[in-house]
Design an enzyme around this catalytic site. Structure first.
Site, PDB file in Angstrom:
ATOM      1  N   ASP A 120      -7.071  -0.935   3.286  1.00 22.13           N
ATOM      2  CA  ASP A 120      -6.273  -0.848   2.053  1.00 22.13           C
ATOM      3  C   ASP A 120      -7.105  -1.421   0.899  1.00 22.13           C
ATOM      4  OD1 ASP A 120      -2.784  -1.355   1.431  1.00 22.13           O
ATOM      5  OD2 ASP A 120      -4.382  -1.441  -0.049  1.00 22.13           O
ATOM      6  N   ASP A 168      -4.737   4.885  -1.222  1.00 22.41           N
ATOM      7  CA  ASP A 168      -5.652   3.747  -1.030  1.00 22.41           C
ATOM      8  C   ASP A 168      -5.537   3.101   0.341  1.00 22.41           C
ATOM      9  OD1 ASP A 168      -3.364   2.034  -1.202  1.00 22.41           O
ATOM     10  OD2 ASP A 168      -4.607   0.502  -2.152  1.00 22.41           O
ATOM     11  N   GLU A 169      -4.903   3.794   1.266  1.00 23.46           N
ATOM     12  CA  GLU A 169      -4.568   3.136   2.520  1.00 23.46           C
ATOM     13  C   GLU A 169      -4.636   4.119   3.677  1.00 23.46           C
ATOM     14  OE1 GLU A 169      -0.611   1.695   2.081  1.00 23.46           O
ATOM     15  OE2 GLU A 169      -0.568   0.875   4.106  1.00 23.46           O
TER      16      GLU A 169
HETATM   17  N1  DCP Z   1       1.605   1.619  -6.626  1.00 23.54           N
HETATM   18  C1  DCP Z   1       2.592   2.025  -7.515  1.00 23.54           C
HETATM   19  N2  DCP Z   1       3.840   1.472  -7.459  1.00 23.54           N
HETATM   20  C2  DCP Z   1       4.117   0.514  -6.533  1.00 23.54           C
HETATM   21  C3  DCP Z   1       3.136   0.103  -5.626  1.00 23.54           C
HETATM   22  C4  DCP Z   1       1.866   0.685  -5.709  1.00 23.54           C
HETATM   23  O1  DCP Z   1       2.335   2.881  -8.350  1.00 23.54           O
HETATM   24  N3  DCP Z   1       5.328  -0.034  -6.496  1.00 23.54           N
HETATM   25  C5  DCP Z   1       0.243   2.202  -6.746  1.00 23.54           C
HETATM   26  C6  DCP Z   1      -0.662   1.272  -7.530  1.00 23.54           C
HETATM   27  C7  DCP Z   1      -1.531   0.630  -6.511  1.00 23.54           C
HETATM   28  C8  DCP Z   1      -1.616   1.674  -5.432  1.00 23.54           C
HETATM   29  O2  DCP Z   1      -0.371   2.374  -5.481  1.00 23.54           O
HETATM   30  O3  DCP Z   1      -2.799   0.268  -7.040  1.00 23.54           O
HETATM   31  C9  DCP Z   1      -1.838   1.093  -4.051  1.00 23.54           C
HETATM   32  O4  DCP Z   1      -0.743   0.284  -3.668  1.00 23.54           O
HETATM   33  P1  DCP Z   1      -0.912  -1.057  -2.857  1.00 23.54           P
HETATM   34  O5  DCP Z   1       0.430  -1.436  -2.370  1.00 23.54           O
HETATM   35  O6  DCP Z   1      -2.008  -0.928  -1.859  1.00 23.54           O
HETATM   36  O7  DCP Z   1      -1.294  -2.122  -3.964  1.00 23.54           O
HETATM   37  P2  DCP Z   1      -2.702  -2.464  -4.598  1.00 23.54           P
HETATM   38  O8  DCP Z   1      -3.802  -1.674  -3.984  1.00 23.54           O
HETATM   39  O9  DCP Z   1      -2.586  -2.342  -6.061  1.00 23.54           O
HETATM   40  O10 DCP Z   1      -2.878  -3.999  -4.279  1.00 23.54           O
HETATM   41  P3  DCP Z   1      -3.206  -4.696  -2.875  1.00 23.54           P
HETATM   42  O11 DCP Z   1      -3.327  -3.587  -1.857  1.00 23.54           O
HETATM   43  O12 DCP Z   1      -4.477  -5.433  -3.082  1.00 23.54           O
HETATM   44  O13 DCP Z   1      -2.050  -5.610  -2.618  1.00 23.54           O
HETATM   45 MG    MG Z   2      -4.000  -1.503  -1.961  1.00 22.33          MG
END
Ligand code: DCP
Ligand code: MG
Length: 437
Positions: free
Chosen positions: A14, A108-109
């Site tokens: 992720d 991203d995952e």
């Molecule tokens: N995303 C979104 N709305 C949300 C959660 C996520 O639009 N409620 C989008 C923005 C994030 C991406 O999806 O950048 C990936 O989600 P993640 O949950 O993996 O969050 P991040 O990558 O931002 O942070 P991390 O994985 O480091 O906690």
């Molecule tokens: Mg993420």
């Protein structure tokens, strides 16, 4: 040398604060600063925040207004989905070099089944050792995209996902089978994949706060609380038993239906009817195969063979005809039909099985747009010069809009490759910029 047995592992990866990290990558001045990506308008919601901004308490799904009050010095930017998609493709390519069986959960995952990497040079070079494979993925993603990715490895999907979560940011964690029980014991129950805020609250109400407590809870009571499917599955997961396999969905990636017309059409009401029938048929086919999908797309080809697609990602997978029809209609609403439409279609992707009672991972809708055809680059109108937009100036090169005020726009000329660059101010109505993407 590690003594960990090779190959039979599930890997979960992720990216760290993905959208914000992508902005910091392309805008070097923002590296190390609190960056918040999301809806920047009055009723906008935060998509994500850089780890610097998280220190102020800013979180995904929070209103942008609240985020601004928590972190007034933050830089607030609208999302650039096309760029994120491009980065995502590069990351998935790296993953595909380490395992053939790859299950992306979002941009991203993804899960990887390490066993399926036998014979692939990158996985073989790491000897199938989960620590070495994790390092190899992290190194390759950093080298090829500039992004940090966290990696978790375990014997099951549930443990691998919890491990990557624990490894964040920018880390790697391998949970050995003999350490699994201790690892799960004190984790808050909401961290378990599949426990959403509502189930989390229900569990807390009956005194189940940690995964260890969930593992020891009475199954009948849990089923009464959460329903049969979710109750049983969650208890199994808490005991480190995850029946779910990594599934690449290679067999069925999407279910779609399209129609080519004999003559180009631009009658909106008629095209809406066609779209409605197509969406209904797609839903029927999904239901027959026991599938459901998160992403609904509408595809269009104009008379001059320009292609266009619009998609919308739901928080959870759906196979409901009414939902699919209304999403498709909503997407078509935003499309210009006047040039005449030659082909129209609807598709559902991001497929998986419906898991009843399990709450969606993402509370927020993502709307993505993709113009497939190359359009000639034209100058941006003054109103297009919004904060965060990437622009190209004939003399100064590539940069991004840092600030818009009165008649002026400040553009910082820098790219991922250039390192931090200078800022220049322009009169909005006079400035000549082209769009970068
Ligand atoms: N995303 C979104 N709305 C949300 C959660 C996520 O639009 N409620 C989008 C923005 C994030 C991406 O999806 O950048 C990936 O989600 P993640 O949950 O993996 O969050 P991040 O990558 O931002 O942070 P991390 O994985 O480091 O906690
Ligand atoms: Mg993420």
């Amino acid at each position: 040398m590690s003594t960990i047995p090779p190959w039979e592992w599930v890997v979960h990866v992720d990216l760290d604060s993905f959208y914000a990290a992508a902005e910091q990558l392309d805008k070097p001045t923002l590296r190390g600063k609190p960056v918040i990506v999301g809806g920047v308008g009055g009723r906008g919601v935060v998509a994500t925040a850089s780890y610097e901004a998280r220190r102020y308490g800013v979180r995904s799904a929070m209103s942008t207004e609240r985020a601004r009050s928590l972190c007034p010095e933050g830089v607030f930017l609208p999302p650039r989905f096309t760029r994120y998609k491009q980065l995502s493709r590069e990351v998935m390519a790296v993953l595909g070099e380490h395992a053939r069986n790859l299950e992306p959960l979002s941009m991203d995952e993804a899960f990887l089944d390490l066993e399926s990497g036998r014979g692939l040079p990158a996985a073989e070079a790491a000897g199938g050792d989960p620590v070495e494979v994790g390092r190899s993925i992290r190194r390759a993603v950093k080298e090829r995209t500039g992004l940090n990715i966290s990696v978790g490895v375990g014997k099951s999907k549930a443990v691998a996902k919890l491990a990557s979560d624990q490894a964040k940011p920018d880390g790697l964690l391998v949970v050995l089978p003999e350490r699994e029980e201790a690892f799960l014991e004190d984790l808050p129950v909401e961290r378990l994949w599949g426990v959403g805020p509502v189930s989390g609250e229900k569990l807390t109400r009956v005194g189940i706060r940690t995964v260890g407590e969930l593992a020891r809870s009475d199954e009948a009571a849990l089923v009464a609380l959460l329903g049969a499917a979710a109750g049983r599955l969650l208890r199994q997961l808490a005991n480190g038993k995850d029946p779910r396999k990594v599934e690449s969905g290679r067999d069925t990636k999407s279910v779609s239906q399209e129609t080519t017309f004999e003559a180009d059409r631009s009658d909106r009401a008629g095209l809406e009817r066609v779209l409605g029938q197509q969406a209904t048929r797609v839903a029927e086919r999904l239901q027959k195969s026991g599938l459901a999908g998160r992403t609904i797309s509408v595809k269009l080809r104009y008379g001059d063979f320009r292609n266009l697609s619009r998609s919308l990602t739901f928080p959870g997978a759906t196979d409901d005809p009414a939902e699919i029809v209304s999403a498709a209609r909503r997407l078509l609403e935003e499309v210009d039909l006047s040039p005449g439409v030659r082909l129209l279609g609807v598709g559902v992707s991001g497929l998986g099985e419906v898991v009843q009672g399990v709450l969606p991972l993402y509370p927020v809708l993502e709307i993505e747009q993709e113009e497939e055809s190359q359009e000639p680059s034209t100058h941006l109108a003054p109103d297009d010069l919004q904060q965060g937009v990437e622009v190209v100036h004939e003399v100064y090169g590539t940069g991004w809009v840092e600030r818009v005020y009165d008649r002026w726009v400040d553009v910082r000329f820098e790219t991922a490759e250039s390192g931090p660059g200078p800022v220049k101010s322009f009169d909005r109505s006079m400035a000549r910029f082209r769009a970068r993407h």
